[in-house]
Design a protein around this motif. Structure first.
Motif, PDB file in Angstrom:
ATOM      1  N   SER A 213       0.834  -1.209   0.000  1.00 29.39           N
ATOM      2  CA  SER A 213       0.000   0.000   0.000  1.00 29.39           C
ATOM      3  C   SER A 213       0.864   1.252   0.000  1.00 29.39           C
ATOM      4  O   SER A 213       0.556   2.235  -0.684  1.00 29.39           O
ATOM      5  CB  SER A 213      -0.917  -0.013   1.225  1.00 29.39           C
ATOM      6  N   MET A 214       1.957   1.232   0.773  1.00 28.89           N
ATOM      7  CA  MET A 214       2.854   2.393   0.811  1.00 28.89           C
ATOM      8  C   MET A 214       3.453   2.672  -0.562  1.00 28.89           C
ATOM      9  O   MET A 214       3.522   3.831  -1.014  1.00 28.89           O
ATOM     10  CB  MET A 214       3.963   2.154   1.837  1.00 28.89           C
ATOM     11  N   ARG A 215       3.894   1.635  -1.231  1.00 24.68           N
ATOM     12  CA  ARG A 215       4.495   1.829  -2.565  1.00 24.68           C
ATOM     13  C   ARG A 215       3.459   2.361  -3.554  1.00 24.68           C
ATOM     14  O   ARG A 215       3.799   3.164  -4.435  1.00 24.68           O
ATOM     15  CB  ARG A 215       5.088   0.509  -3.065  1.00 24.68           C
ATOM     16  N   ARG A 216       2.226   1.910  -3.405  1.00 24.43           N
ATOM     17  CA  ARG A 216       1.182   2.397  -4.302  1.00 24.43           C
ATOM     18  C   ARG A 216       0.934   3.889  -4.073  1.00 24.43           C
ATOM     19  O   ARG A 216       0.756   4.655  -5.024  1.00 24.43           O
ATOM     20  CB  ARG A 216      -0.095   1.593  -4.089  1.00 24.43           C
ATOM     21  N   VAL A 217       0.944   4.330  -2.819  1.00 23.91           N
ATOM     22  CA  VAL A 217       0.767   5.752  -2.517  1.00 23.91           C
ATOM     23  C   VAL A 217       1.944   6.552  -3.057  1.00 23.91           C
ATOM     24  O   VAL A 217       1.766   7.631  -3.633  1.00 23.91           O
ATOM     25  CB  VAL A 217       0.602   5.957  -1.001  1.00 23.91           C
ATOM     26  N   LEU A 218       3.158   6.017  -2.912  1.00 23.35           N
ATOM     27  CA  LEU A 218       4.335   6.708  -3.448  1.00 23.35           C
ATOM     28  C   LEU A 218       4.259   6.837  -4.963  1.00 23.35           C
ATOM     29  O   LEU A 218       4.609   7.869  -5.542  1.00 23.35           O
ATOM     30  CB  LEU A 218       5.613   5.951  -3.058  1.00 23.35           C
ATOM     31  N   ALA A 219       3.804   5.785  -5.619  1.00 24.05           N
ATOM     32  CA  ALA A 219       3.780   5.781  -7.081  1.00 24.05           C
ATOM     33  C   ALA A 219       2.650   6.635  -7.638  1.00 24.05           C
ATOM     34  O   ALA A 219       2.828   7.361  -8.620  1.00 24.05           O
ATOM     35  CB  ALA A 219       3.656   4.345  -7.588  1.00 24.05           C
ATOM     36  N   GLU A 220       1.478   6.583  -7.018  1.00 23.87           N
ATOM     37  CA  GLU A 220       0.305   7.247  -7.579  1.00 23.87           C
ATOM     38  C   GLU A 220       0.037   8.614  -6.956  1.00 23.87           C
ATOM     39  O   GLU A 220      -0.637   9.451  -7.568  1.00 23.87           O
ATOM     40  CB  GLU A 220      -0.924   6.355  -7.399  1.00 23.87           C
ATOM     41  N   GLY A 221       0.506   8.818  -5.751  1.00 19.70           N
ATOM     42  CA  GLY A 221       0.281  10.099  -5.086  1.00 19.70           C
ATOM     43  C   GLY A 221      -1.075  10.242  -4.443  1.00 19.70           C
ATOM     44  O   GLY A 221      -1.380  11.285  -3.864  1.00 19.70           O
ATOM     45  N   THR A 222      -1.914   9.214  -4.508  1.00 17.39           N
ATOM     46  CA  THR A 222      -3.247   9.281  -3.896  1.00 17.39           C
ATOM     47  C   THR A 222      -3.159   8.827  -2.445  1.00 17.39           C
ATOM     48  O   THR A 222      -2.735   7.697  -2.173  1.00 17.39           O
ATOM     49  CB  THR A 222      -4.237   8.376  -4.646  1.00 17.39           C
ATOM     50  N   PRO A 223      -3.539   9.675  -1.496  1.00 14.78           N
ATOM     51  CA  PRO A 223      -3.444   9.277  -0.087  1.00 14.78           C
ATOM     52  C   PRO A 223      -4.325   8.066   0.221  1.00 14.78           C
ATOM     53  O   PRO A 223      -5.373   7.863  -0.397  1.00 14.78           O
ATOM     54  CB  PRO A 223      -3.930  10.517   0.669  1.00 14.78           C
ATOM     55  N   LEU A 224      -3.878   7.276   1.165  1.00 15.32           N
ATOM     56  CA  LEU A 224      -4.658   6.157   1.687  1.00 15.32           C
ATOM     57  C   LEU A 224      -5.009   6.503   3.127  1.00 15.32           C
ATOM     58  O   LEU A 224      -4.123   6.653   3.972  1.00 15.32           O
ATOM     59  CB  LEU A 224      -3.852   4.861   1.624  1.00 15.32           C
ATOM     60  N   VAL A 225      -6.291   6.658   3.401  1.00 12.60           N
ATOM     61  CA  VAL A 225      -6.734   7.181   4.692  1.00 12.60           C
ATOM     62  C   VAL A 225      -7.496   6.102   5.457  1.00 12.60           C
ATOM     63  O   VAL A 225      -8.334   5.395   4.899  1.00 12.60           O
ATOM     64  CB  VAL A 225      -7.635   8.421   4.490  1.00 12.60           C
ATOM     65  N   ASN A 226      -7.166   5.986   6.751  1.00  9.91           N
ATOM     66  CA  ASN A 226      -7.892   5.115   7.691  1.00  9.91           C
ATOM     67  C   ASN A 226      -7.927   3.664   7.236  1.00  9.91           C
ATOM     68  O   ASN A 226      -8.974   3.015   7.226  1.00  9.91           O
ATOM     69  CB  ASN A 226      -9.320   5.634   7.913  1.00  9.91           C
ATOM     70  N   LYS A 227      -6.760   3.170   6.888  1.00 12.19           N
ATOM     71  CA  LYS A 227      -6.644   1.755   6.561  1.00 12.19           C
ATOM     72  C   LYS A 227      -6.502   0.973   7.865  1.00 12.19           C
ATOM     73  O   LYS A 227      -5.662   1.276   8.709  1.00 12.19           O
ATOM     74  CB  LYS A 227      -5.412   1.508   5.682  1.00 12.19           C
TER      75      LYS A 227
END
Length: 709
Positions: A213-227
């Motif tokens: 999930s962290m790598r996906r946020v780094l790559a796409e720039g879309t925040p992941l909230v309240n996982k």
């Protein structure tokens, strides 16, 4: 050093030296606008030893308002300082140039537009290769500096004092900053985080999904909230925790990724509360479901199956409903065999499993009695009237649960690991036991399961008890009705008779329908069909009284209308009972039939040489209304004609008009010469709905010669 490639070591190598390729170093390179220095708008000024400006940066122009052409060569003190501050400035400048050290502080300066502004300065002495001295002044507006300082201080305190775990990771997912709250959450000191990835710092967690999930946020720039993240950390390695994590990408002014910021909040208590709330909702839903699904009929076996169906798989993987034989003895008017002291005899009425399992073979066969000794848990549950819970079954527990050792081995093979038995109690009487088992990987039974199973058992026990007493009353009513109805009508001169009686199909309940064939003088025959409103033993008893009264009145040689008149008066005195009746008297010598109706459905007449028809009789009032006259009709019949008398249970059904059903009856009466028994079966098969809740009486009489020869 010696050369390479065979070159002469004594002379210079004529070939040009190879150019090395610079190796990029992470973090080194040009910075995009928007860095901290840009935010501070730091101005740089260089003064000669005489105090004149020799270098003037563009930021100085922005700060003080003078262009380089306007400032270069001019004394800085006279250009920027008011008269009253001039001596102080010159003194400070002299100390710096004398090598007494740098000076830093805030000082008021004059802007080109005449306004005064407070600037922070850093002044230091510079020296070139010839020994000449210079003064370097670095300045920024004090308001800007204070704003940045406040922001930095606020950010630092926000990070260090926040109760939420905060961290910064680089683009390789290595921790660069960890606040104290995250130290406490993870149970790992900050220095043990730094330079490590989550998988390296937190080996107890399943970090594959986390890092993905962290790598996906780094790559796409879309925040992941309240996982929601579940697992264990060194802070509490023996218990599961729940965290709510958010990830968002950190970027520079140009939008390039700098790393990842994460926030982590321990929500274990809320997670457990949510799980408990969800469990309560499931329990309430199961209880509500049980209220709808258990007790839909008054059949004992069906009620037991409904209880087992509700319990599996929501509450257990294997469920059995065992009723005491002594309870069934009362129901079936019998006495079971003797049992040893402390021993109990059960009969399994239902067994349900969530999936194919050897535990099904270990269960008692449905419908067969089985005896359990005092050492068995099911016996203890029934004797004490209290639940028996074995959360974790050991090898020594299985023999106390199973009926015998082979069954115990089957339970072990099925992976049964938890057991719960709850008594079925209604009206302070133990009726049996609800036997529940769980197989792997289901969780063990706990106290909440005991309460839930007890609630289900209590509701089901009432339904089972109702079904038990209903069936007992129904058996008594049916027995009474069988004794009250004619065994086999006598063979009458000039008439061939066939009849049927069926109790209510859906409930299997006795009603008040009856028929009778009564021999009268002169070879005449009275035919009676009646229907007492209601069901059960009271309706059967009333029916018996009216049938007896009808036979008595028929023996008095009264006319059809008079018989109904007296039956009406008798019915009025029978506790507000109401009934319908059709009464006919046939004279075979005259081929004549007198018939009267008291609110009954019209009989059908099947002509030997014509179609069937419904008799158009005066309907008459119901028996029990009182004071209403009845009228008889006389019919001239031909040999072979059939008179079909029936009660409403044959033709009335929900969802269909009665006229349609009566026409269906006439359409079926086409066989004028076939056996009457076959006609009875045909009518019942075609018109009778097994799910209807009314009984049926059917009587068919066909005229024939008085002398068969």
């Amino acid at each position: 050093m010696s050369g390479s490639g065979g070159s002469d070591p004594s002379g210079p190598d004529p070939r040009p030296a190879p150019q090395s390729t610079p190796v990029p170093v992470p973090g080194i390179g040009p910075l995009a606008p928007g860095s901290l220095l840009d935010t501070l708008a730091v101005a740089a000024i260089v003064l000669g030893d005489d105090g004149r400006i020799v270098l003037w940066s563009p930021q100085a122009e922005d700060l003080f308002g003078y262009t380089a052409q306007e400032a270069l060569g001019r004394p800085a003190a006279k250009l920027l300082v008011d008269e009253q501050d001039l001596n102080l400035v010159l003194t400070l400048f002299a100390k710096v140039m004398a090598g007494e050290g740098p000076w830093a502080g805030a000082f008021p300066v004059r802007h080109k537009d005449g306004r005064r502004l407070l600037a922070e300065f850093r002044n230091m002495r510079l020296q070139d290769e010839r020994g000449r001295g210079y003064a370097l002044g670095i300045a920024s507006e004090r308001a800007t500096v204070r704003r940045v300082e406040r922001g930095l201080a606020l950010s630092e305190r926000l990070v260090t004092q926040s109760p939420i775990g905060l961290a910064v990771l680089d683009t390789e997912l290595r921790y660069q900053l960890v606040n104290p709250a995250l130290e406490r959450i993870n149970g790992v000191r900050a220095e043990q985080h730094l330079g490590r990835t989550p998988s390296e710092a937190l080996p107890l967690l399943d970090t594959r999904e986390i890092e993905s999930s962290m790598r996906r946020v780094l790559a796409e720039g879309t925040p992941l909230v309240n996982k929601t993240v579940l697992g264990r950390t060194p802070a509490d390695p023996d218990n599961d925790h729940a965290w709510r994590a958010s990830y968002f990408r950190l970027e520079d002014a140009a939008g390039r990724p700098l790393g990842l910021a994460i926030s982590v909040l321990d929500v274990t208590e809320q997670h457990h509360a949510a799980l408990q709330a969800a469990a309560v909702r499931r329990q309430l839903a199961l209880i509500a479901d049980a209220s709808v699904r258990i007790g839909t009929t008054l059949d004992l076996d069906t009620t037991a199956r409904e209880l087992a169906d509700v319990a599996v798989p929501e509450l257990a993987d294997v469920a059995a409903v065992d009723v005491l034989e002594s309870v069934l003895d009362v129901l079936e008017d019998r006495r079971s065999g003797d049992v040893a002291p402390g021993e109990l005899a059960f009969r399994a009425l239902a067994v349900k499993t969530a999936r194919p399992t050897p535990a099904a073979q270990a269960a008692d066969p449905v419908g067969e009695p089985c005896r359990y000794g005092a050492d068995r848990l099911v016996t203890r549950c029934a004797n004490t009237g209290r639940p028996v819970l074995v959360s974790h079954i050991g090898a020594h527990d299985l023999p106390a649960i199973a009926r015998d050792l082979p069954a115990a081995r089957l339970l072990a093979q099925a992976g049964v690991h938890s057991y719960l038995a709850v008594p079925l109690i209604a009206r302070s009487e133990v009726l049996g036991v609800l036997d529940l088992k769980r197989t792997r990987p289901s969780r063990p039974f706990d106290h909440d399961d005991v309460l839930l199973a007890g609630e289900l058992a209590a509701r089901a026990a009432v339904c089972i008890d109702n079904a038990r007493w209903y069936q007992r009353q129904r058996r008594a009513a049916l027995t009474l009705q069988r004794h009250l109805l004619p065994r086999r009508p006598p063979r009458q001169p000039g008439l061939e008779v066939a009849y049927r009686y069926q109790p209510a199909g859906a409930a299997g309940e006795a009603g008040g329908d009856w028929f009778d064939v009564i021999a009268l003088s002169g070879d005449r025959t009275a035919l009676v069909v009646g229907d007492v409103m209601g069901r059960g033993i009271n309706a059967a008893a009333t029916m018996g009284q009216l049938r007896t009264a009808a036979r008595t009145l028929a023996g008095l040689e009264l006319g059809c209308a008079d018989v109904l008149h007296h039956l009406d008066r008798i019915t009025t005195g029978l506790d507000e009972s109401i009934a319908t009746c059709v009464y006919a008297v046939y004279d075979p010598h005259r081929l004549r039939c007198h018939i009267a109706s008291a609110g009954h459905l019209p009989p059908a007449l099947v002509h030997a040489k014509g179609p069937a028809e419904l008799l158009d009789l005066p309907t008459g009032a119901l028996l029990g209304v009182g004071g209403v006259p009845f009228e008889a009709v006389t019919l001239d019949l031909a040999l072979g004609d059939q008179l079909v008398l029936y009660t409403d249970g044959l033709v009335e059904t929900r969802g269909q008009d009665i006229d349609v059903r009566l026409h269906e009856l006439l359409d079926l009466l086409t066989d004028r010469h076939g056996p009457l028994e076959a006609t009875c079966d045909l009518l019942l098969d075609a018109l009778r709905n097994p799910e209807e809740t009314d009984d049926v009486a059917l009587l068919i009489a066909r005229t024939r010669p008085t002398d068969p020869s």
